[in-house]
Design a protein around this motif. Structure first.
Motif, mmCIF file in Angstrom:
data_model
loop_
_atom_site.group_PDB
_atom_site.id
_atom_site.type_symbol
_atom_site.label_atom_id
_atom_site.label_comp_id
_atom_site.label_asym_id
_atom_site.label_seq_id
_atom_site.Cartn_x
_atom_site.Cartn_y
_atom_site.Cartn_z
ATOM 1 N N VAL A 125 0.874 -1.173 0.000
ATOM 2 C CA VAL A 125 0.000 0.000 0.000
ATOM 3 C C VAL A 125 0.910 1.221 0.000
ATOM 4 O O VAL A 125 1.837 1.309 0.819
ATOM 5 N N GLU A 126 0.662 2.155 -0.901
ATOM 6 C CA GLU A 126 1.513 3.334 -1.023
ATOM 7 C C GLU A 126 0.681 4.531 -1.510
ATOM 8 O O GLU A 126 -0.046 4.397 -2.491
ATOM 9 N N ILE A 127 0.808 5.662 -0.821
ATOM 10 C CA ILE A 127 0.000 6.840 -1.208
ATOM 11 C C ILE A 127 0.610 7.599 -2.380
ATOM 12 O O ILE A 127 -0.093 8.379 -3.036
ATOM 13 N N SER A 128 1.885 7.393 -2.671
ATOM 14 C CA SER A 128 2.530 8.107 -3.772
ATOM 15 C C SER A 128 2.348 7.359 -5.086
ATOM 16 O O SER A 128 2.877 6.248 -5.248
ATOM 17 N N PRO A 129 1.643 7.932 -6.075
ATOM 18 C CA PRO A 129 1.529 7.270 -7.382
ATOM 19 C C PRO A 129 2.889 7.041 -8.031
ATOM 20 O O PRO A 129 3.107 6.018 -8.682
ATOM 21 N N TYR A 130 3.807 7.968 -7.810
ATOM 22 C CA TYR A 130 5.154 7.861 -8.388
ATOM 23 C C TYR A 130 5.860 6.613 -7.864
ATOM 24 O O TYR A 130 6.385 5.800 -8.639
ATOM 25 N N ALA A 131 5.880 6.438 -6.541
ATOM 26 C CA ALA A 131 6.558 5.287 -5.950
ATOM 27 C C ALA A 131 5.820 3.988 -6.255
ATOM 28 O O ALA A 131 6.449 2.949 -6.510
ATOM 29 N N ALA A 132 4.478 4.029 -6.218
ATOM 30 C CA ALA A 132 3.693 2.824 -6.496
ATOM 31 C C ALA A 132 3.944 2.311 -7.908
ATOM 32 O O ALA A 132 4.031 1.097 -8.141
ATOM 33 N N ASP A 133 4.091 3.226 -8.869
ATOM 34 C CA ASP A 133 4.367 2.822 -10.255
ATOM 35 C C ASP A 133 5.719 2.133 -10.374
ATOM 36 O O ASP A 133 5.871 1.168 -11.127
ATOM 37 N N ILE A 134 6.716 2.591 -9.634
ATOM 38 C CA ILE A 134 8.029 1.941 -9.654
ATOM 39 C C ILE A 134 7.911 0.515 -9.128
ATOM 40 O O ILE A 134 8.445 -0.433 -9.705
ATOM 41 N N ALA A 135 7.187 0.360 -8.006
ATOM 42 C CA ALA A 135 7.028 -0.974 -7.411
ATOM 43 C C ALA A 135 6.331 -1.934 -8.374
ATOM 44 O O ALA A 135 6.700 -3.114 -8.470
ATOM 45 N N ARG A 136 5.340 -1.433 -9.084
ATOM 46 C CA ARG A 136 4.600 -2.293 -10.018
ATOM 47 C C ARG A 136 5.424 -2.604 -11.259
ATOM 48 O O ARG A 136 5.536 -3.765 -11.681
ATOM 49 N N ASN A 137 5.980 -1.558 -11.861
ATOM 50 C CA ASN A 137 6.629 -1.711 -13.167
ATOM 51 C C ASN A 137 8.018 -2.332 -13.080
ATOM 52 O O ASN A 137 8.409 -3.111 -13.952
ATOM 53 N N GLN A 138 8.779 -2.003 -12.045
ATOM 54 C CA GLN A 138 10.152 -2.515 -11.949
ATOM 55 C C GLN A 138 10.222 -3.864 -11.248
ATOM 56 O O GLN A 138 11.054 -4.703 -11.589
ATOM 57 N N PHE A 139 9.332 -4.083 -10.274
ATOM 58 C CA PHE A 139 9.408 -5.322 -9.495
ATOM 59 C C PHE A 139 8.180 -6.223 -9.660
ATOM 60 O O PHE A 139 8.133 -7.308 -9.096
ATOM 61 N N GLY A 140 7.189 -5.767 -10.419
ATOM 62 C CA GLY A 140 6.004 -6.585 -10.665
ATOM 63 C C GLY A 140 5.169 -6.855 -9.437
ATOM 64 O O GLY A 140 4.509 -7.899 -9.329
#
Length: 312
Positions: free
Chosen positions: A124-139
């Protein structure tokens, strides 16, 4: 800005401790007030930015939203060692299951836990910027928003972690009660917060990194953290301060140097580079390890379970 009562006992009777600027982002004005509840001792920011106002203090370049790029082999391994330390707090009590990391940032801890196998990680992450990194780089499976907005099922997770998050919340009691709802009866919660009881807090005073105004809305010691957990249906099973001590000390040192007028960027950079040197870190290691024996390190980790789990 808004005024609030004590999140632990509800009292509005408090005394001022410090008025502190935003050292991290370099804003000398305004000053933010930290107070101590006269009834239960909880330390919190009052008045404080509202939920709407606080977002501007978390820009995309905020350090917790970034993937570190250490300049040397030693620093890369030191950072990886820190992630392994976090993992050990969980693995000591749980070997597998559904894991939720609240405030997961770019997903580095969840990525580390994936290496041990048997874990189904969620973030769970409130930052869209950080959440996108977690999804796109680490799946990773990461919900962008608050924990309450995620609306997970009851008794869903085997382990829930919050690394340097609880102190940022406007209503930590409310969030801990939501965690109690979604945690399995035999599940664990692992929380790390700045340690108000630490030697660093006493030595650096208003320059201690644990204040981090205005982002830190609460500052916990062992007693207040334990009381808050009990209020929300948890019982602590262990405390430790053997995590993250050295970087926190260096940040406090930076704030202190700037605060006493030695704010020449080259000087601060040279001091920090010297203290990050492998030889210096090895030589000073005992100085940072000894306070942790009495849980006086700058960061405090608690592992807790639901109260009923301990009564079985």
């Amino acid at each position: 800005m808004e005024y609030s009562g004590c999140n632990l006992c509800g009292s509005n009777d408090f005394v001022l401790i410090y008025s502190i600027p935003d050292h991290l982002l370099g804003h000398k004005d305004p000053l933010y007030q930290f107070v101590r509840c006269q009834k239960c001792g909880l330390v919190y920011q009052n008045p404080r930015p509202t939920i709407e106002e606080i977002t501007k203090f978390y820009p995309d370049h905020y350090e917790s939203y970034q993937i570190p790029q250490p300049r040397s082999w030693f620093l890369r391994n030191a950072y990886q060692y820190g992630l392994k330390k976090r993992a050990k707090f969980v693995l000591k009590h749980k070997k597998s299951g559904k894991l939720l990391d609240i405030g997961c940032g770019p997903g580095l801890f969840l990525h580390e836990m994936n290496k041990y196998g048997g874990w189904e990680p969620f973030g769970v992450e409130i930052s869209p910027y950080a959440a996108d990194i977690a999804r796109n780089q680490f799946g990773l499976s990461v919900f962008c928003g608050t924990l309450e907005q995620a609306n997970f099922p009851d008794n869903y997770f085997d382990a829930i972690t919050m690394w340097d998050v609880l102190e940022h919340l406007h209503d930590p009691s409310f969030t801990l009660k939501e965690i109690n709802r979604i945690l399995k009866p035999d599940g664990i919660i692992v929380i790390r917060v700045p340690n108000l009881d630490s030697l660093d807090a006493k030595f650096f005073g208003k320059y201690w990194a644990g204040w981090d105004a205005p982002r830190h809305l609460f500052v916990f010691g062992k007693k207040s953290l334990k009381a808050l957990l009990n209020k929300c249906g948890f019982s602590a099973v262990g405390f430790s301060s053997r995590s993250g001590g050295y970087p926190t000390f260096l940040l406090s040192l930076r704030f202190w140097l700037e605060g006493i007028g030695l704010d020449t960027s080259n000087l601060i950079r040279r001091v920090v580079e010297l203290l990050y040197h492998p030889v210096v870190r090895v030589l000073t290691a005992p100085l940072f390890f000894i306070p942790t024996l009495w849980q006086l390190g700058p960061l405090l980790v608690v592992v807790a379970q639901k109260g009923e789990a301990l009564r079985r």
